[in-house]
Design an enzyme around this catalytic site. Sequence first.
Site, short mmCIF file in Angstrom:
data_model
loop_
_atom_site.label_atom_id
_atom_site.label_comp_id
_atom_site.label_asym_id
_atom_site.label_seq_id
_atom_site.Cartn_x
_atom_site.Cartn_y
_atom_site.Cartn_z
N ASN A 10 0.82 -1.22 0.00
CA ASN A 10 0.00 0.00 0.00
C ASN A 10 0.85 1.25 0.00
O ASN A 10 1.94 1.27 0.59
CB ASN A 10 -0.86 0.09 1.28
CG ASN A 10 -1.92 -0.99 1.36
OD1 ASN A 10 -2.38 -1.50 0.34
ND2 ASN A 10 -2.31 -1.34 2.57
N LYS A 39 0.20 -4.24 5.23
CA LYS A 39 0.63 -5.23 6.22
C LYS A 39 1.58 -6.25 5.59
O LYS A 39 2.54 -6.70 6.20
CB LYS A 39 -0.59 -5.91 6.84
CG LYS A 39 -1.41 -4.92 7.67
CD LYS A 39 -2.54 -5.56 8.40
CE LYS A 39 -3.53 -4.51 8.91
NZ LYS A 39 -2.94 -3.45 9.73
N GLY A 40 1.27 -6.61 4.32
CA GLY A 40 2.12 -7.58 3.64
C GLY A 40 3.53 -7.06 3.47
O GLY A 40 4.50 -7.67 3.94
N ASN A 42 5.05 -4.56 4.87
CA ASN A 42 5.72 -4.28 6.15
C ASN A 42 6.31 -5.57 6.73
O ASN A 42 7.45 -5.60 7.22
CB ASN A 42 4.74 -3.70 7.17
CG ASN A 42 4.18 -2.36 6.75
OD1 ASN A 42 4.76 -1.67 5.91
ND2 ASN A 42 3.05 -1.97 7.32
N ASN A 179 -3.77 -9.73 17.28
CA ASN A 179 -3.89 -8.87 18.46
C ASN A 179 -5.19 -9.21 19.19
O ASN A 179 -5.98 -10.05 18.74
CB ASN A 179 -3.77 -7.38 18.10
CG ASN A 179 -4.91 -6.89 17.23
OD1 ASN A 179 -6.01 -7.44 17.25
ND2 ASN A 179 -4.65 -5.86 16.45
N THR A 211 -0.94 -10.61 20.75
CA THR A 211 -0.36 -9.36 21.25
C THR A 211 -1.44 -8.57 21.98
O THR A 211 -2.61 -8.56 21.57
CB THR A 211 0.28 -8.53 20.12
OG1 THR A 211 -0.70 -8.30 19.10
CG2 THR A 211 1.47 -9.24 19.51
N GLY A 213 -1.26 -5.15 23.14
CA GLY A 213 -0.97 -3.72 23.24
C GLY A 213 0.03 -3.46 24.36
O GLY A 213 1.09 -4.09 24.43
N ASP A 237 4.73 7.03 16.17
CA ASP A 237 3.77 6.52 15.18
C ASP A 237 3.71 5.00 15.34
O ASP A 237 4.72 4.32 15.13
CB ASP A 237 4.27 6.93 13.77
CG ASP A 237 3.36 6.45 12.66
OD1 ASP A 237 2.39 5.73 12.95
OD2 ASP A 237 3.64 6.78 11.50
N ASP A 243 3.31 -5.28 12.63
CA ASP A 243 3.95 -5.99 11.50
C ASP A 243 5.42 -6.26 11.80
O ASP A 243 5.97 -7.30 11.43
CB ASP A 243 3.83 -5.15 10.22
CG ASP A 243 2.38 -4.90 9.84
OD1 ASP A 243 1.55 -5.79 10.08
OD2 ASP A 243 2.08 -3.82 9.31
O1 RIB Z 1 -0.23 -2.49 9.75
C1 RIB Z 1 0.02 -1.21 9.21
C2 RIB Z 1 -0.41 -1.15 7.78
O2 RIB Z 1 -1.80 -1.34 7.72
C3 RIB Z 1 -0.16 0.17 7.10
O3 RIB Z 1 1.11 0.25 6.50
C4 RIB Z 1 -1.31 0.27 6.12
O4 RIB Z 1 -0.94 0.18 4.78
C5 RIB Z 1 -2.29 -0.83 6.51
O5 RIB Z 1 -2.29 -1.85 5.62
#
Ligand code: RIB
Length: 294
Positions: A10, A39-40, A42, A179, A211, A213, A237, A243
């Site tokens: 993304n 997510k992928g 990352n 989570n 997980t 938090g 952030d 991920d």
């Molecule tokens: O887990 C974080 C991700 O979730 C972000 O990078 C965003 O693209 C969403 O997919």
Amino acid sequence: MKVLNFGSLNLDYVYSVDHMVRPGETLASSGMNVFCGGKGLNQSIALAKAGVPVYHAGMIGEEGGILLEACKEGGVNAEFIRTIPGKSGHTIIQVDKDGQNCILLYGGANRSITKEYVDEVLGSFEEGDILLLQNEVNLLDYIIDSAYERGMTVILNPSPYDSALDACDFGKVSMFLLNEVEGAQVTGEEDPEKILEKLKTLYPDTKVVLTLGGNGSVYQYKDEQYRQGIYKVKAVDTTAAGDTFTGYFISSVIDDMPVPEGLRLAAKASAIAVSREGATASIPLREEVLGWKE
Ligand code: RIB
């Protein structure tokens, strides 16, 4: 043994805000950045930075060249990624002054996976190889079934949780990383201890990493359980912290590390990610994690 991550890529449009925008409110943001995420992607980059050679499969749109670049820079093998006409997946992310986020997701090219493409990619993998999945691409049920038939080890991060997961045969999953919100959605339980109990009853042969938090994480497999707290850092952030944890924990499993050590490594890596902006940009290299002083 090869590792394949079949997942989303993304473009993250990240806005810095005082608070999350409320219904009917127009809110000025104090900053804006475009980061590579999904997510992928990352999780692939977290695996690669942790030292695991990883292949990423997934689809991007015509403007997604930057996502391919991120793979290459992050050390991820991008040979299976396909560029198709149309838009890549993207998100609108608000990050508030405490570093918390909320994410609006547009699937784009991530939702254009076909059975032919899945067959073609999986054709390069075999029994004993690992497949990692999240829930941001379509055909997840087909990917799980096909990989399982090939004898691949399926690891699932059922995130974000939605009804597409109902079609998946979770009995074919060797490990869940999720989570507490996703844990509640899978089991119908709210209390983390009950989530763990129910997961054990429903999927007795599946390893679970839950997980929690600020309350850390729990690994469970049959009667074995290990717990790990979080490392406190100033949150800048939180995007991709989960991920980063996932990629680093899986790397510890591949490296045959004792579970408590793997949980510790993953907790440290995600603490570093939380202290930085962006998704893939925030994921630390292994040397940095190993040398990090709390
Ligand atoms: O887990 C974080 C991700 O979730 C972000 O990078 C965003 O693209 C969403 O997919």
